[in-house]
Enzyme design. Sequence first.
Site, PDB file in Angstrom:
ATOM      1  N   GLU A 160       9.686   8.488 -16.892  1.00  0.00           N
ATOM      2  CA  GLU A 160       8.295   9.035 -17.368  1.00  0.00           C
ATOM      3  C   GLU A 160       8.180   8.595 -18.619  1.00  0.00           C
ATOM      4  O   GLU A 160       6.832   8.280 -18.851  1.00  0.00           O
ATOM      5  CB  GLU A 160       8.393  10.511 -17.082  1.00  0.00           C
ATOM      6  CG  GLU A 160       8.528  10.840 -15.604  1.00  0.00           C
ATOM      7  CD  GLU A 160       8.739  12.457 -15.556  1.00  0.00           C
ATOM      8  OE1 GLU A 160       7.874  12.964 -14.664  1.00  0.00           O
ATOM      9  OE2 GLU A 160       9.648  12.916 -16.053  1.00  0.00           O
TER      10      GLU A 160
ATOM     11  N   SER B  55      15.087  21.508 -15.938  1.00  0.00           N
ATOM     12  CA  SER B  55      13.838  22.524 -16.345  1.00  0.00           C
ATOM     13  C   SER B  55      14.347  23.743 -16.948  1.00  0.00           C
ATOM     14  O   SER B  55      15.200  24.349 -16.587  1.00  0.00           O
ATOM     15  CB  SER B  55      13.119  22.593 -14.777  1.00  0.00           C
ATOM     16  OG  SER B  55      12.458  23.879 -14.804  1.00  0.00           O
TER      17      SER B  55
ATOM     18  N   HIS C  95       0.826  -1.152   0.229  1.00  0.00           N
ATOM     19  CA  HIS C  95      -0.077   0.054  -0.091  1.00  0.00           C
ATOM     20  C   HIS C  95       1.025   1.259   0.029  1.00  0.00           C
ATOM     21  O   HIS C  95       0.277   2.438   0.463  1.00  0.00           O
ATOM     22  CB  HIS C  95      -0.623   0.150   1.153  1.00  0.00           C
ATOM     23  CG  HIS C  95      -1.600  -1.106   1.622  1.00  0.00           C
ATOM     24  ND1 HIS C  95      -3.170  -1.611   0.904  1.00  0.00           N
ATOM     25  CD2 HIS C  95      -1.148  -2.360   2.139  1.00  0.00           C
ATOM     26  CE1 HIS C  95      -3.350  -2.776   1.296  1.00  0.00           C
ATOM     27  NE2 HIS C  95      -2.186  -3.358   2.181  1.00  0.00           N
TER      28      HIS C  95
ATOM     29  N   LYS D  93      16.220  22.006 -10.837  1.00  0.00           N
ATOM     30  CA  LYS D  93      15.601  20.498 -11.227  1.00  0.00           C
ATOM     31  C   LYS D  93      16.456  19.487 -12.171  1.00  0.00           C
ATOM     32  O   LYS D  93      17.164  19.692 -12.855  1.00  0.00           O
ATOM     33  CB  LYS D  93      14.248  20.665 -11.947  1.00  0.00           C
ATOM     34  CG  LYS D  93      13.167  21.620 -11.297  1.00  0.00           C
ATOM     35  CD  LYS D  93      12.468  20.578 -10.274  1.00  0.00           C
ATOM     36  CE  LYS D  93      11.799  19.590 -11.161  1.00  0.00           C
ATOM     37  NZ  LYS D  93      10.294  20.073 -11.390  1.00  0.00           N
TER      38      LYS D  93
END
Length: 466
Positions: free
Chosen positions: A291, A278, A157, A284
Amino acid sequence: MSEKPWDGRFAEATDRSVEAFTSSIEIDHRLYSYDIEGSIAHCRMLAKTSILSEQEASLLIQGLEKIKIEIEQGRFEFDESLEDIHMNIEAGLVRQVGKTAHKLHTARSRNDQVALDVRMYLRDRTSMIIQKLIDFRKIIVHTAKTHIDVILPGYTHLQRAQPVLLAHHLMAYYEMFSRDVDRLSDCFKRINVLPLGSAALAGTTYPIDRNYTAMLLGFPKVSDNSMDSVSDRDFIIEFLSSASICMVHFSRMSEEFILWSSSEFGFIELPDSFATGSSIMPQKKNPDVSELVRGKTGRVFGDLMAVLTMMKSLPLTYNRDMQEDKTSLFDTVDILISCIDIYRKMLPKIKIDKEAMLRAASRGYLNATDLADYLANRGMAFREAHGCAGKAVSSAIGQKKELHELSIAELKSFSSLISEDVYTFLATEQVINRRKSYGGTACENVAAAIKAAENRLREETEGRAD
Ligand code: ARG
């Protein structure tokens, strides 16, 4: 507009928009080498069965070989009005050898021809993908082996559950990708069947020898029913579903790398060469590769759905709808290969923060089950022991302490069965190494699993060599 091999009964030329709409050459041109190889085998069979003379067959074969070179050198002129790769090559053959070219299509139809080409293409790509997955699994096993002492929390979980070895976690992926190899190898058997000789749908009147063509093209089996052969795309659907399951595994792994590389987890650092920045936030470092793998998984599922839906209401046998299968198939093949390739490069470069992982595994009561086991080992019923350990956890939470940070007096207040040795019993390494049940995370089990994997991979690699 070029003359079409099928236009004998037509009084009007095809509308240009129809030519553009029905053409698939932009997609299926990549089948050219299989189309030529299949046609050459077909010619040889036609000569062997005396349907064509030896001279005719060798003229056709020479022409086909020249076309292959022209295509490879970028000199071949593809014509959209000729619909597909099969008709383009046939028209090229007329340019090469003249009228004899028209004999190539004896005892054959584009329906069995396209089924053949796709099967030849897919059998090559499937074995390529299997080899790449074998390599990737070697990298996983190697990474597991070199980090055998790294401990991290195992989750259920997405809540910290029990400590595990990172190697055990990685070997879970080894298992998934091994099943993918098994599935693709099984699917390969059904791809590897020769449909040629089924002609349009009903077989042919010529005395062809399908087994001879199969032998020339390395097919161990010829298809048994001509109607099924030209209308079957199960092998594509099976491949796409195996690819989808494989992408699920890549996507889940990606999700974990994305989470683990966040500051919230801080378990890994992605290599600079495999991350992006970024344009606005200078700090970043984004996990774009993972992804995109996760994102492309959706496209692969879409390809599977497209082919399933395209096939579901088609009456026997061939229907032009089926031309759409290649867009989906090629898309998935390309995606799967690119995902395996990028992870084969990226995985060995991921930096593992052993301390951060251990820190996370040492907090959050991951040894609570073991406190219950401790009591059960000393004679308390497990249910009761579970309740007792639960009370200890609750009290520890109240004091912002871990179980092993409670004093012996406090621990004894939950049960008189508890004594000093509880502290070593609750130590993370002990918690892991007591899980010796087959398939469990104890270091000796994981080392054995790694050994077994190395043996299987060695066999698979040697299998490739013969
Ligand atoms: N381009 C077609 C396909 O990919 C080849 C078969 C065409 N057959 C036909 N009867 N029109 O499906």
